[in-house]
Write a protein that holds these residues in place. Structure first.
Motif, PDB file in Angstrom:
ATOM      1  N   ILE A 280      77.372  69.059  33.007  1.00 18.13           N
ATOM      2  CA  ILE A 280      77.452  68.969  31.552  1.00 18.13           C
ATOM      3  C   ILE A 280      76.280  68.115  31.095  1.00 18.13           C
ATOM      4  CG2 ILE A 280      78.851  68.214  29.598  1.00 18.13           C
ATOM      5  CD1 ILE A 280      81.311  68.482  31.414  1.00 18.13           C
ATOM      6  N   GLU A 281      75.445  68.667  30.203  1.00 17.85           N
ATOM      7  CA  GLU A 281      74.236  67.972  29.755  1.00 17.85           C
ATOM      8  C   GLU A 281      74.205  67.923  28.231  1.00 17.85           C
ATOM      9  OE1 GLU A 281      71.310  70.281  31.940  1.00 17.85           O
ATOM     10  OE2 GLU A 281      71.208  68.686  33.444  1.00 17.85           O
ATOM     11  N   PRO A 282      73.403  67.035  27.639  1.00 15.45           N
ATOM     12  CA  PRO A 282      73.405  66.857  26.180  1.00 15.45           C
ATOM     13  C   PRO A 282      73.178  68.158  25.413  1.00 15.45           C
ATOM     14  CG  PRO A 282      72.229  65.050  27.208  1.00 15.45           C
ATOM     15  CD  PRO A 282      72.537  66.037  28.308  1.00 15.45           C
ATOM     16  N   GLY A 283      74.010  68.365  24.392  1.00 16.85           N
ATOM     17  CA  GLY A 283      73.858  69.500  23.501  1.00 16.85           C
ATOM     18  C   GLY A 283      74.446  70.798  23.999  1.00 16.85           C
TER      19      GLY A 283
ATOM     20  N   LEU B  25      73.151  77.729  21.039  1.00 15.39           N
ATOM     21  CA  LEU B  25      74.047  77.407  19.931  1.00 15.39           C
ATOM     22  C   LEU B  25      73.308  77.488  18.597  1.00 15.39           C
ATOM     23  CD1 LEU B  25      75.849  74.302  21.481  1.00 15.39           C
ATOM     24  CD2 LEU B  25      76.557  76.711  21.563  1.00 15.39           C
ATOM     25  N   PRO B  26      73.986  77.924  17.530  1.00 14.62           N
ATOM     26  CA  PRO B  26      73.352  77.942  16.210  1.00 14.62           C
ATOM     27  C   PRO B  26      72.865  76.555  15.820  1.00 14.62           C
ATOM     28  CG  PRO B  26      75.423  79.153  16.170  1.00 14.62           C
ATOM     29  CD  PRO B  26      75.367  78.460  17.494  1.00 14.62           C
ATOM     30  N   PHE B  27      71.625  76.484  15.321  1.00 13.89           N
ATOM     31  CA  PHE B  27      71.022  75.207  14.941  1.00 13.89           C
ATOM     32  C   PHE B  27      70.523  75.346  13.511  1.00 13.89           C
ATOM     33  CE2 PHE B  27      69.601  71.078  15.951  1.00 13.89           C
ATOM     34  CZ  PHE B  27      68.360  70.879  15.363  1.00 13.89           C
TER      35      PHE B  27
ATOM     36  N   ARG C  88      74.095  71.244  14.861  1.00 17.38           N
ATOM     37  CA  ARG C  88      74.329  72.175  15.965  1.00 17.38           C
ATOM     38  C   ARG C  88      75.802  72.568  15.932  1.00 17.38           C
ATOM     39  NH1 ARG C  88      71.771  69.848  19.787  1.00 17.38           N
ATOM     40  NH2 ARG C  88      70.127  71.409  20.036  1.00 17.38           N
ATOM     41  N   LEU C  89      76.058  73.869  15.788  1.00 15.26           N
ATOM     42  CA  LEU C  89      77.439  74.367  15.776  1.00 15.26           C
ATOM     43  C   LEU C  89      77.887  74.577  17.214  1.00 15.26           C
ATOM     44  CD1 LEU C  89      79.849  75.249  14.046  1.00 15.26           C
ATOM     45  CD2 LEU C  89      78.881  77.569  14.042  1.00 15.26           C
ATOM     46  N   VAL C  90      78.854  73.786  17.655  1.00 16.89           N
ATOM     47  CA  VAL C  90      79.286  73.757  19.045  1.00 16.89           C
ATOM     48  C   VAL C  90      80.352  74.817  19.325  1.00 16.89           C
ATOM     49  CG1 VAL C  90      80.253  72.276  20.854  1.00 16.89           C
ATOM     50  CG2 VAL C  90      78.739  71.294  19.123  1.00 16.89           C
ATOM     51  N   LEU C  91      81.333  74.921  18.435  1.00 20.39           N
ATOM     52  CA  LEU C  91      82.434  75.882  18.588  1.00 20.39           C
ATOM     53  C   LEU C  91      82.765  76.509  17.240  1.00 20.39           C
ATOM     54  CD1 LEU C  91      84.983  73.811  20.745  1.00 20.39           C
ATOM     55  CD2 LEU C  91      83.573  75.702  21.573  1.00 20.39           C
ATOM     56  N   GLY C  92      83.244  77.743  17.278  1.00 22.05           N
ATOM     57  CA  GLY C  92      83.798  78.369  16.093  1.00 22.05           C
ATOM     58  C   GLY C  92      82.771  78.821  15.086  1.00 22.05           C
TER      59      GLY C  92
END
Length: 310
Positions: free
Chosen positions: A101-104, A160-162, A171-175
């Motif tokens: 698991i890494e940043p972002g 991910l969407p930015f 940064r949209l992580v989920l959903g």
């Protein structure tokens, strides 16, 4: 993705000014070497949308071979995401996943009927102290998905969407939110986003979700003339149009929420379920420890030890 009109803030009027339903002050706990601050579940609020567990991990600095060392342990009825700002963490699970698991990035683990995983900072190549800072979150599954098969999905930061512009980077992580959708598949409606705001920049909360909350990671934000500092979570009334403005030092916030579930959930140790019976069944399965034929299996490559039932 460049600036999006849906991210353009508005000026609240009337009842919108007092839009906070619950203010949560997380409880701090020293885990030996780093501090964890738990915002969810809280005494006055179990969930925000489907989000039922929210921990800030760190900030800390781990010496080589002396960081996080969480032995294999079980989960049911939930999905997990550990989102990092700094550092890295080794994830291994009973599906055979072996990933960092890494940043972002998004590492989305759906427990469903049952999964076992470990979380360690055991990089043998680390020779210097490693900064470590992140958020660990659990999402409760809807009743008709509680017993689904376990699943692991990964999406890198670049996938991910930015959204950026007007002094903000999101940064949209989920959903889904602000007209964008993250690539990871979820079992219920939700949104989870990481926003970095310059001093004075404003961001609106998504208006297409029932439950919405904001956790201040760094800096401060103001809403309706009141300032909220790092380490506070605000949960807003459904339906209100709300925007936040970063303080003089800027801010970093996590925005989260979604549709409320069919009812409350029971939480015991690492188990989340809609009934006490499901919890008891999982407890007995872990207690028996039949790793070959039972409900739970240990992660390949990390099966020499495990956390026993409390």
């Amino acid at each position: 993705m460049s600036w999006n009109p849906a991210l353009d803030p508005h000026c609240p009027t009337g009842d919108e000014v007092d839009a906070i339903d619950t203010l949560i002050l997380p409880r701090a706990r020293d885990l030996g070497g780093f501090e964890v601050r738990r915002a969810l579940p809280a005494p006055k609020r179990q969930m925000v949308g489907p989000f039922i567990f929210f921990d800030q991990m760190g900030p800390a600095e781990f010496l080589p071979t002396r960081g996080m060392d969480v032995r294999p342990h079980p989960h049911i009825g939930l999905a997990t995401i550990s989102y990092l700002f700094r550092g890295r963490m080794h994830h291994r699970d009973s599906l055979g996943t072996d990933a960092w698991i890494e940043p972002g990035a998004v590492n989305w683990m759906v427990a469903g009927h049952g999964i076992t995983h470990s979380e360690r900072t055991d990089d043998k190549t680390q020779v210097d102290p490693m900064p470590f800072f992140g958020i660990q979150t659990w999402v409760a599954l809807p009743k008709d998905h509680e017993d689904r098969a376990p699943l692991f999905q990964h999406a890198g930061a670049g996938e991910l969407p930015f959204l950026e512009g007007e002094g903000k980077q999101v940064r949209l992580v989920l959903g889904d939110a602000w007209g964008a959708r993250a690539p990871v598949e979820t079992d219920s409606e939700m949104f989870y986003a990481d926003a970095v705001l310059e001093a004075g920049a404003a961001i609106p909360l998504p208006d297409n979700h029932e439950d919405r909350g904001v956790y201040v990671v760094e800096g401060s934000v103001s809403q309706a003339g009141t300032s909220y500092e790092a380490g506070q979570m605000m949960v807003f009334r459904p339906g209100d149009r709300v925007s936040l403005k970063a303080g003089p030092q800027g801010a970093r916030v996590m925005l989260l929420g979604g549709a409320t579930l069919e009812g409350p959930r029971y939480i015991w140790w690492n188990f989340v379920a809609s009934s006490k019976e499901r919890i008891e069944e999982a407890k007995e399965a872990w207690r028996r420890g039949d790793w070959e034929n039972g409900r739970f299996h240990l992660p390949p490559g990390d099966d020499a030890e495990f956390i026993p039932l409390p």
